[in-house]
Design an enzyme around this catalytic site. Sequence first.
Site, mmCIF file in Angstrom:
data_model
loop_
_atom_site.group_PDB
_atom_site.id
_atom_site.type_symbol
_atom_site.label_atom_id
_atom_site.label_comp_id
_atom_site.label_asym_id
_atom_site.label_seq_id
_atom_site.Cartn_x
_atom_site.Cartn_y
_atom_site.Cartn_z
ATOM 1 N N CYS A 59 -0.099 -1.205 0.250
ATOM 2 C CA CYS A 59 -0.297 0.001 0.298
ATOM 3 C C CYS A 59 0.562 1.245 -0.264
ATOM 4 C CB CYS A 59 -0.729 -0.802 0.941
ATOM 5 S SG CYS A 59 -1.655 -1.043 1.425
ATOM 6 N N HIS A 69 -3.235 7.636 1.840
ATOM 7 C CA HIS A 69 -3.498 6.178 1.671
ATOM 8 C C HIS A 69 -5.031 6.323 2.281
ATOM 9 C CE1 HIS A 69 -3.845 1.738 0.630
ATOM 10 N NE2 HIS A 69 -3.692 1.804 2.340
ATOM 11 N N ASN A 78 -10.491 0.114 0.036
ATOM 12 C CA ASN A 78 -8.498 0.376 -0.365
ATOM 13 C C ASN A 78 -8.693 -0.299 -1.272
ATOM 14 O OD1 ASN A 78 -6.162 -0.246 0.515
ATOM 15 N ND2 ASN A 78 -6.244 -1.265 2.077
#
Length: 327
Positions: free
Chosen positions: A114, A254, A284
């Site tokens: 990520c 993020h 996500n």
Amino acid sequence: MPLKSRITGTGSYVPEKVLDNFDLEKKVDTSDEWIIERTGIRERRIAESAETTSDLSLEASKKALQAAGVKPKEIDLIIVATMTGDMPMPSTASILQRKLGAKNAGAFDLNAACSGFLYGLSVADNFVKAGTFKKILLVGAEVMSKFIDWKDRTTCVLFGDGAGAVVLEATSGKRGILSTHIYSDGNLWDFICLPGGGSEHPPSLKTIKNRMHFVKMKGNETFKVAVRTLEKLVINTLKVNNVKPSELAMLIPHQANLRIISATAKRLKLSMSRVAINLDRYGNTSSASIPIALDEVVRDGRIRNGEYILLEAFGSGLTWASALIKW
Ligand code: COA
């Protein structure tokens, strides 16, 4: 003035198919209420079975190149930040290079989960500052839905598919990337991992039977480390640049969990109106979440030239990263 890199174009793309929390209620023992309360996610996009990470990357890249006014053959380097590439080799960046017709570009993938987009930004920025390359295409793209255990309610409600891209160009002006910061703690590798398919556990009937080709996460443990780490990270990133939190125009985090994002914003005393959010719509999307969010705020006119924007990410590795940009 020393060389800097500046983002001159952004683009993003998400698949058309929407999977909302009510659809998930039919697949696993979960509820719309639980997912919204614990994560902030309402729906996510899911790629078609024939749609690949390079396909999503291509759409996002075309938009970024168009916004920058740069032709594919002018690109010196393509970096694709991904952990869900089309295949282990060649790199998704090489496949994208062919699809774009960017025949003069070097190409490689970068995997920092990520945090991948910000790791990529750091690499690209340093290539530009060193004078090695003048125009770099950086993509964050994931088809997470093909690597998620749709029987595991602790992970399948979290992720979505998408891609974001930026064009970085050399500049000697005041605007551009001011600093990038990348960190890792490999001791906590098993907090988020996809254990099967590599050289430790090559694909076999056993790895398939044990569902080892899917993402596993110790969510609650990860949550605590993420909050602690990101609070420190954002403060330090500003400090290094002598910028006060009150001078920030926008935080682009993020998009893993709204509660993590709110904690970071609170530490900066930043109102949520100055925080880019898309996890409600996309979940996500791992390395794609920041470039998608950046593209949205740029296209919505929410950031203006000369403003400070702070980007931060946290993910498997564990890894975490940040960047401060004078837009
Ligand atoms: N639906 C309903 N209940 C669920 C559920 C779901 N989809 N997933 C888990 N639960 C249950 C658990 O089984 C647990 O039940 P129990 O108390 O009976 O054992 C309860 O909900 C609480 O689980 P917990 O994991 O403690 O929840 P949480 O508040 O930590 O939220 C996450 C879970 C994953 C949303 C959260 O921990 C998170 O976002 N973690 C960080 C993710 C991250 O940042 N990753 C890095 C980038 S990828």
